[in-house]
Design a protein around this motif. Structure first.
Motif, short mmCIF file in Angstrom:
data_model
loop_
_atom_site.label_atom_id
_atom_site.label_comp_id
_atom_site.label_asym_id
_atom_site.label_seq_id
_atom_site.Cartn_x
_atom_site.Cartn_y
_atom_site.Cartn_z
N ALA A 99 0.88 -1.10 -0.01
CA ALA A 99 -0.31 0.19 -0.01
C ALA A 99 0.92 1.37 0.01
N LYS A 100 1.88 1.22 0.86
CA LYS A 100 2.81 2.44 0.94
C LYS A 100 3.40 2.58 -0.42
N ASN A 101 3.81 1.65 -1.23
CA ASN A 101 4.38 1.96 -2.53
C ASN A 101 3.46 2.04 -3.77
N ASN A 102 2.16 2.06 -3.35
CA ASN A 102 1.26 2.38 -4.49
C ASN A 102 1.05 3.75 -4.56
N PRO A 103 1.14 4.37 -5.67
CA PRO A 103 1.26 5.91 -5.92
C PRO A 103 -0.16 6.62 -5.63
N ARG A 104 -1.02 5.99 -5.68
CA ARG A 104 -2.52 6.76 -5.42
C ARG A 104 -2.63 6.53 -3.74
N VAL A 105 -2.19 5.48 -3.18
CA VAL A 105 -2.21 5.33 -1.96
C VAL A 105 -1.43 6.47 -1.02
N LYS A 106 -0.21 6.51 -1.64
CA LYS A 106 1.03 7.43 -1.15
C LYS A 106 0.38 8.89 -1.31
N SER A 107 -0.34 9.23 -2.42
CA SER A 107 -0.78 10.50 -2.64
C SER A 107 -2.03 10.66 -1.50
N ARG A 108 -2.78 9.95 -1.48
CA ARG A 108 -3.99 10.00 -0.34
C ARG A 108 -3.59 10.04 0.94
N ALA A 109 -2.35 9.48 1.24
CA ALA A 109 -1.83 9.28 2.59
C ALA A 109 -1.16 10.61 2.93
N ASP A 110 -0.47 11.28 1.83
CA ASP A 110 0.11 12.42 1.98
C ASP A 110 -0.99 13.68 2.52
N ASP A 111 -1.92 13.62 1.60
CA ASP A 111 -3.23 14.63 2.03
C ASP A 111 -3.58 14.11 3.62
N ILE A 112 -3.82 13.09 3.86
CA ILE A 112 -4.40 12.89 5.24
C ILE A 112 -3.30 13.28 6.24
N GLU A 113 -2.01 12.87 6.04
CA GLU A 113 -1.10 13.47 7.14
C GLU A 113 -0.96 14.96 7.17
N LYS A 114 -1.20 15.46 5.99
CA LYS A 114 -1.44 17.07 5.87
C LYS A 114 -2.41 17.44 6.85
N CYS A 115 -3.67 16.84 6.88
CA CYS A 115 -4.79 17.25 7.59
C CYS A 115 -4.63 16.92 8.98
N LEU A 116 -3.70 15.82 9.20
CA LEU A 116 -3.68 15.29 10.69
C LEU A 116 -2.76 16.65 11.30
N ASP A 117 -1.56 16.91 10.21
CA ASP A 117 -0.54 18.01 11.01
C ASP A 117 -1.20 19.35 11.49
N GLU A 118 -2.17 19.50 10.47
CA GLU A 118 -3.00 20.74 10.80
C GLU A 118 -4.01 20.66 11.70
N GLY A 119 -4.46 19.81 12.06
CA GLY A 119 -5.42 19.52 13.26
C GLY A 119 -6.88 19.33 12.53
N LEU A 120 -7.02 19.23 11.22
CA LEU A 120 -8.38 19.13 10.56
C LEU A 120 -9.03 17.91 10.75
N MET A 121 -8.19 16.77 11.05
CA MET A 121 -8.76 15.41 11.02
C MET A 121 -8.24 14.74 12.31
N ALA A 122 -9.03 13.80 12.86
CA ALA A 122 -8.55 13.04 14.11
C ALA A 122 -7.89 11.74 13.43
N PRO A 123 -6.97 11.32 14.13
CA PRO A 123 -6.39 10.02 13.64
C PRO A 123 -7.34 8.89 13.26
N ARG A 124 -8.36 8.75 14.45
CA ARG A 124 -9.41 7.80 14.06
C ARG A 124 -10.11 7.86 13.00
N VAL A 125 -10.32 9.16 12.43
CA VAL A 125 -11.11 9.37 11.37
C VAL A 125 -10.19 9.10 10.06
N ALA A 126 -9.02 9.54 9.91
CA ALA A 126 -7.84 9.08 9.10
C ALA A 126 -7.83 7.99 8.47
#
Length: 126
Positions: A99-126
């Motif tokens: 999953a980590k090596n899949n470009p689509r999953v990696k892109s989505r994970a980067d977006d989610i990590e950004k939301c987590l870092d900015e406090g826009l999303m809870a880890p459980r929701v991510a």
């Protein structure tokens, strides 16, 4: 040696890990429905590799333990559980790595990590 014996008594032991199983009438304990006649801990032996003192008794104790564990099936059951554990652990690692090596999953994970870092999303929701 007495301090080692006391320390060994503090160990938690699985049912039937050291000794023979028999019946409650023989003074055995009943734990979770299983009868256990194993001593509280393995024997503490004094040995010396330099002089050879106690080596024969050590080898007899090791042989007795191996004979018991092989005849009781404890080793076989333990190996089965270990094999299943390692299979699932390996599978989880492989799925996550894929999953980590899949470009689509990696892109989505980067977006989610950004939301987590900015406090826009809870880890459980991510």
């Amino acid at each position: 040696a007495s301090e080692y014996k006391k320390a060994m008594g503090l160990l938690r032991k699985p049912v039937g890990w050291w000794g023979k199983k028999s019946s409650e009438s023989d003074g055995c304990s009943k734990e979770n429905g299983a009868i256990d006649c194993a001593p509280a801990a393995p024997p503490v032996l004094l040995i010396s590799a330099k002089t050879g003192f106690g080596l024969e008794e050590l080898w007899q104790t090791i042989s007795k333990y191996r004979e018991f564990t092989n005849s009781s099936g404890n080793v076989i059951e333990k190996r089965k559980k270990q094999n299943r554990y390692w299979m699932w652990k390996y599978l989880r690692e492989r799925v996550l790595e894929t999953a980590k090596n899949n470009p689509r999953v990696k892109s989505r994970a980067d977006d989610i990590e950004k939301c987590l870092d900015e406090g826009l999303m809870a880890p459980r929701v991510a």
